[in-house]
Design an enzyme around this catalytic site. Structure first.
Site, PDB file in Angstrom:
ATOM      1  N   LYS A  70       0.823  -1.222   0.000  1.00 15.03           N
ATOM      2  CA  LYS A  70       0.000   0.000   0.000  1.00 15.03           C
ATOM      3  C   LYS A  70       0.852   1.263   0.000  1.00 15.03           C
ATOM      4  O   LYS A  70       0.574   2.197  -0.724  1.00 15.03           O
ATOM      5  CB  LYS A  70      -0.886   0.078   1.263  1.00 15.03           C
ATOM      6  CG  LYS A  70      -1.932  -0.985   1.399  1.00 15.03           C
ATOM      7  CD  LYS A  70      -2.869  -0.658   2.563  1.00 15.03           C
ATOM      8  CE  LYS A  70      -2.194  -0.637   3.921  1.00 15.03           C
ATOM      9  NZ  LYS A  70      -1.709  -1.938   4.402  1.00 15.03           N
ATOM     10  N   ARG A 114      -9.214   1.460   9.182  1.00 16.47           N
ATOM     11  CA  ARG A 114      -8.840   0.096   9.579  1.00 16.47           C
ATOM     12  C   ARG A 114      -9.932  -0.585  10.374  1.00 16.47           C
ATOM     13  O   ARG A 114      -9.783  -1.760  10.729  1.00 16.47           O
ATOM     14  CB  ARG A 114      -7.585   0.167  10.437  1.00 16.47           C
ATOM     15  CG  ARG A 114      -6.279  -0.169   9.711  1.00 16.47           C
ATOM     16  CD  ARG A 114      -5.174  -0.056  10.710  1.00 16.47           C
ATOM     17  NE  ARG A 114      -3.971  -0.766  10.399  1.00 16.47           N
ATOM     18  CZ  ARG A 114      -2.903  -0.235   9.817  1.00 16.47           C
ATOM     19  NH1 ARG A 114      -2.916   1.001   9.389  1.00 16.47           N
ATOM     20  NH2 ARG A 114      -1.820  -0.957   9.656  1.00 16.47           N
ATOM     21  N   ARG A 155      11.394  -6.283   4.988  1.00 13.79           N
ATOM     22  CA  ARG A 155      11.252  -4.841   4.758  1.00 13.79           C
ATOM     23  C   ARG A 155      12.246  -4.025   5.585  1.00 13.79           C
ATOM     24  O   ARG A 155      12.521  -4.345   6.732  1.00 13.79           O
ATOM     25  CB  ARG A 155       9.814  -4.438   5.110  1.00 13.79           C
ATOM     26  CG  ARG A 155       9.570  -2.949   5.061  1.00 13.79           C
ATOM     27  CD  ARG A 155       8.125  -2.643   4.957  1.00 13.79           C
ATOM     28  NE  ARG A 155       7.386  -2.864   6.191  1.00 13.79           N
ATOM     29  CZ  ARG A 155       6.078  -2.643   6.306  1.00 13.79           C
ATOM     30  NH1 ARG A 155       5.388  -2.227   5.265  1.00 13.79           N
ATOM     31  NH2 ARG A 155       5.467  -2.842   7.440  1.00 13.79           N
ATOM     32  N   ARG A 203      11.690  -2.363  10.585  1.00 13.39           N
ATOM     33  CA  ARG A 203      10.709  -1.623  11.381  1.00 13.39           C
ATOM     34  C   ARG A 203      10.512  -2.349  12.695  1.00 13.39           C
ATOM     35  O   ARG A 203      10.510  -3.582  12.706  1.00 13.39           O
ATOM     36  CB  ARG A 203       9.388  -1.563  10.598  1.00 13.39           C
ATOM     37  CG  ARG A 203       8.892  -0.155  10.412  1.00 13.39           C
ATOM     38  CD  ARG A 203       7.732  -0.118   9.462  1.00 13.39           C
ATOM     39  NE  ARG A 203       6.468  -0.496  10.110  1.00 13.39           N
ATOM     40  CZ  ARG A 203       5.282  -0.373   9.530  1.00 13.39           C
ATOM     41  NH1 ARG A 203       5.191   0.110   8.318  1.00 13.39           N
ATOM     42  NH2 ARG A 203       4.193  -0.733  10.170  1.00 13.39           N
ATOM     43  N   ARG A 249      -0.162  -8.599  13.942  1.00 14.21           N
ATOM     44  CA  ARG A 249      -0.749  -7.597  13.046  1.00 14.21           C
ATOM     45  C   ARG A 249      -1.649  -8.242  12.003  1.00 14.21           C
ATOM     46  O   ARG A 249      -2.695  -7.700  11.648  1.00 14.21           O
ATOM     47  CB  ARG A 249       0.358  -6.782  12.378  1.00 14.21           C
ATOM     48  CG  ARG A 249       1.005  -5.809  13.357  1.00 14.21           C
ATOM     49  CD  ARG A 249       2.326  -5.283  12.862  1.00 14.21           C
ATOM     50  NE  ARG A 249       2.200  -4.519  11.646  1.00 14.21           N
ATOM     51  CZ  ARG A 249       3.163  -4.395  10.731  1.00 14.21           C
ATOM     52  NH1 ARG A 249       4.307  -5.005  10.895  1.00 14.21           N
ATOM     53  NH2 ARG A 249       2.972  -3.679   9.668  1.00 14.21           N
TER      54      ARG A 249
HETATM   55  P1  AMP Z   1       1.108   0.892   9.170  1.00 14.81           P
HETATM   56  O1  AMP Z   1       2.357   1.673   8.883  1.00 14.81           O
HETATM   57  O2  AMP Z   1      -0.065   1.358   8.357  1.00 14.81           O
HETATM   58  O3  AMP Z   1       1.326  -0.593   9.100  1.00 14.81           O
HETATM   59  O4  AMP Z   1       0.726   1.231  10.700  1.00 14.81           O
HETATM   60  C1  AMP Z   1       1.597   0.885  11.759  1.00 14.81           C
HETATM   61  C2  AMP Z   1       0.837   0.817  13.067  1.00 14.81           C
HETATM   62  O5  AMP Z   1       0.238   2.079  13.369  1.00 14.81           O
HETATM   63  C3  AMP Z   1      -0.320  -0.175  13.092  1.00 14.81           C
HETATM   64  O6  AMP Z   1       0.103  -1.496  13.384  1.00 14.81           O
HETATM   65  C4  AMP Z   1      -1.193   0.412  14.217  1.00 14.81           C
HETATM   66  O7  AMP Z   1      -0.648   0.123  15.488  1.00 14.81           O
HETATM   67  C5  AMP Z   1      -1.037   1.911  13.974  1.00 14.81           C
HETATM   68  N1  AMP Z   1      -2.070   2.420  13.028  1.00 14.81           N
HETATM   69  C6  AMP Z   1      -1.858   2.942  11.778  1.00 14.81           C
HETATM   70  N2  AMP Z   1      -3.012   3.316  11.215  1.00 14.81           N
HETATM   71  C7  AMP Z   1      -3.992   3.025  12.092  1.00 14.81           C
HETATM   72  C8  AMP Z   1      -5.415   3.152  12.077  1.00 14.81           C
HETATM   73  N3  AMP Z   1      -6.076   3.650  11.023  1.00 14.81           N
HETATM   74  N4  AMP Z   1      -6.092   2.726  13.189  1.00 14.81           N
HETATM   75  C9  AMP Z   1      -5.454   2.230  14.253  1.00 14.81           C
HETATM   76  N5  AMP Z   1      -4.132   2.075  14.341  1.00 14.81           N
HETATM   77  C10 AMP Z   1      -3.385   2.466  13.266  1.00 14.81           C
END
Ligand code: AMP
Length: 212
Positions: free
Chosen positions: A13, A88, A125, A152, A163
């Site tokens: 994404k 989400r 990654r 990360r 996750r």
């Molecule tokens: P991502 O980089 O999109 O994988 O986001 C990393 C982490 O940020 C996720 O595992 C969540 O802990 C938090 N996070 C990101 N976006 C959201 C969202 N829309 N709702 C809740 N937690 C989020």
């Protein structure tokens, strides 16, 4: 152009959102990046979010809806945006519909990759320790700032498993929320980034006869 890129962690994404947003001249809004910046800055939000992110769980809906509403209300998002990582949950999707109820459609594209490929992609990654840029496979230094690439914090095998479970439980039901809409599309993410980008552009063009 209002685009939501939807899909599990590791599906690509971020890469696709960045490309698409640059090509269309609209901001990419990544809620993960916003939270990681807050953690790095040591803000109140960052302090609250850190433990939740490290455990692979979701930050609460009210906080996330507040962040996104504020971000999308800024001037640079006036002509559109690409959302990456939001919504989400069904509550977040409802909030997005409430904010943008002016009749201009929100295009939702779900990127799909077989689950066994996701763990592999996530654990390989690397991001920049300095600016947070996500490096494509094979790249060894940050192309933005020259910084060092590191895994990360939440890409360890254990957290990745959590996750993916959180995704299946809380985010996947959103497909049902969006599936019946004429502005919903699915793209195969198990291809080269170029091929996914081409399919994404075609999917968006097919919504509304390419007038978006
Ligand atoms: P991502 O980089 O999109 O994988 O986001 C990393 C982490 O940020 C996720 O595992 C969540 O802990 C938090 N996070 C990101 N976006 C959201 C969202 N829309 N709702 C809740 N937690 C989020």
């Amino acid at each position: 152009m209002r685009l939501v890129l939807f899909g599990p962690p590791g599906v690509g994404k971020g890469t696709q959102a960045e490309r698409f947003a640059r090509a269309r001249g609209v901001p990419r809004v990544s809620t993960g990046d916003i939270l990681r910046d807050a953690v790095q800055a040591g803000s109140e939000l960052g302090r609250r979010a850190k433990a939740i992110m490290d455990a692979g769980r979701l930050v609460d809906d009210d906080t996330m809806i507040g962040i996104v509403t504020e971000r999308l209300g800024r001037k640079d998002a006036g002509s559109g945006f690409v959302l990456d990582g939001f919504p989400r949950t069904v509550a977040q999707a409802r909030a997005l519909d409430d904010v943008f109820d002016d009749g201009r459609p929100i295009v939702v594209v779900s990127i799909e990759v077989p689950e066994e490929r996701l763990v592999e992609r996530l654990t390989l990654r690397r991001i920049c320790a300095n600016c947070g840029w996500t490096a494509p496979p094979g790249v060894t230094v940050c192309e933005r700032c020259g910084g060092t690439l590191v895994p990360r914090r939440d890409d360890s095998v254990e957290v990745v498993r959590e996750r993916l479970q959180v995704y299946a439980r809380q985010t996947e039901p959103l497909v049902e929320y969006y599936r019946m809409r004429p502005t919903f599309r699915v793209v195969d993410g198990d291809q080269t980034p170029e091929a996914v980008a081409a399919d994404l552009a075609a999917a968006v063009a097919s919504v509304g006869g390419g007038r978006l």
